[in-house]
Design an enzyme around this catalytic site. Sequence first.
Site, PDB file in Angstrom:
ATOM      1  N   HIS A  24      -6.543  -7.652  -0.212  1.00 57.92           N
ATOM      2  CA  HIS A  24      -6.539  -7.097  -1.571  1.00 57.92           C
ATOM      3  C   HIS A  24      -5.962  -8.109  -2.574  1.00 57.92           C
ATOM      4  CE1 HIS A  24      -6.635  -2.887  -3.593  1.00 57.92           C
ATOM      5  NE2 HIS A  24      -6.885  -3.838  -4.492  1.00 57.92           N
ATOM      6  N   ARG A  62     -13.326  -0.393  -4.102  1.00 58.98           N
ATOM      7  CA  ARG A  62     -12.401   0.421  -3.331  1.00 58.98           C
ATOM      8  C   ARG A  62     -12.913   0.490  -1.901  1.00 58.98           C
ATOM      9  NH1 ARG A  62      -8.660  -0.535  -5.854  1.00 58.98           N
ATOM     10  NH2 ARG A  62      -7.242   0.865  -6.968  1.00 58.98           N
ATOM     11  N   VAL A 114     -15.135  -5.589  -3.575  1.00 62.79           N
ATOM     12  CA  VAL A 114     -13.922  -5.819  -4.369  1.00 62.79           C
ATOM     13  C   VAL A 114     -13.583  -4.565  -5.170  1.00 62.79           C
ATOM     14  CG1 VAL A 114     -14.146  -8.329  -4.540  1.00 62.79           C
ATOM     15  CG2 VAL A 114     -15.357  -6.876  -6.192  1.00 62.79           C
ATOM     16  N   GLU A 141      -5.143   0.444   4.053  1.00 62.21           N
ATOM     17  CA  GLU A 141      -4.503  -0.871   3.885  1.00 62.21           C
ATOM     18  C   GLU A 141      -3.020  -0.778   4.217  1.00 62.21           C
ATOM     19  OE1 GLU A 141      -5.415  -2.371  -0.018  1.00 62.21           O
ATOM     20  OE2 GLU A 141      -7.566  -2.172   0.260  1.00 62.21           O
TER      21      GLU A 141
END
Length: 306
Positions: free
Chosen positions: A269, A221, A219, A250
């Site tokens: 995310h 990077r 959670v 992403e």
Amino acid sequence: MILSGPLAAPVADRLAELAPDLATRLAPAGPVPADDLAWADSWSGFELPENLAGSPVRWVHSMAAGVDAMVGALVHAPGPLVLTRTVGAMPARIGTYVLAHVLDDALRLGDYRAQQARGQWRQLPAEDVAGRTGVVLGTGAIGSGVAAALRGAGLRVVGASRSGAPRPAFDDVLTLDGLPEVLPACDVLVCALPLTDTTRGLVGEALLGRLGGALVVNVGRGACVDPGALRRALAAGRVRRAVLDVVETEPLPAGDWRWSHPAVTLTPHISGPTQPGDVAPAIARNRALLAAGVVPETAVDLRRGY
């Protein structure tokens, strides 16, 4: 202050109540209009405008908790500049996210969903989470929120940080160099690290190779985890399952092995969504502290990157 991005309008509305003497203007994503830049001394949003360099803006407030992209753009900015970030209720939200996946794994809920799809009724062996060991990489606000959630479920939680300084949310804290001694007994490994030159690829071959079948949750990077090393650790049984809320690119490109791997759970995310109720109070508080000559606790050291 110039406010940019999808939360600009609701944040402006909240700031009108919390800091009525703060003048704000809303700017679309992308370059800020020249007249707005000449007017402002501060900016807040998610993505730093490229034309902010050389402007009168001396305070930048990130609406997100992660600031690595902004640090890269601001570290060489001329003159004094302050970067602060939003934390708000994100530590508790992210802690809840991590705990949900730990419980899902421990109670084998995924296996039961698969059994249901097959029309199968069979009880599976499972272990209680109480008494297990969790290791959290990063002992800042986010890591502490994760530790609080896991300890609330009965796990022993060891933190790892650059300094190894004790933190109230953890049973113990080690330096990153001290990790090898606890990894073999680790049941849950959580990455809650910021992205710096030191943490890039840190969760790689050497670290993952010392695990004995742990659940790995990222959670922090995406680029803190080496995807090739993770794939090999899954194949070797060093990692039994990986939960990735962040990845190095992403959205994750189509065809990447993580989309279809049976032991990988991907979420886009979403573990700690930023709310206007997080951002506006942070801006109002940081503004008051800066006006009083006090460095806010959420100020970022541009040299260290966090």
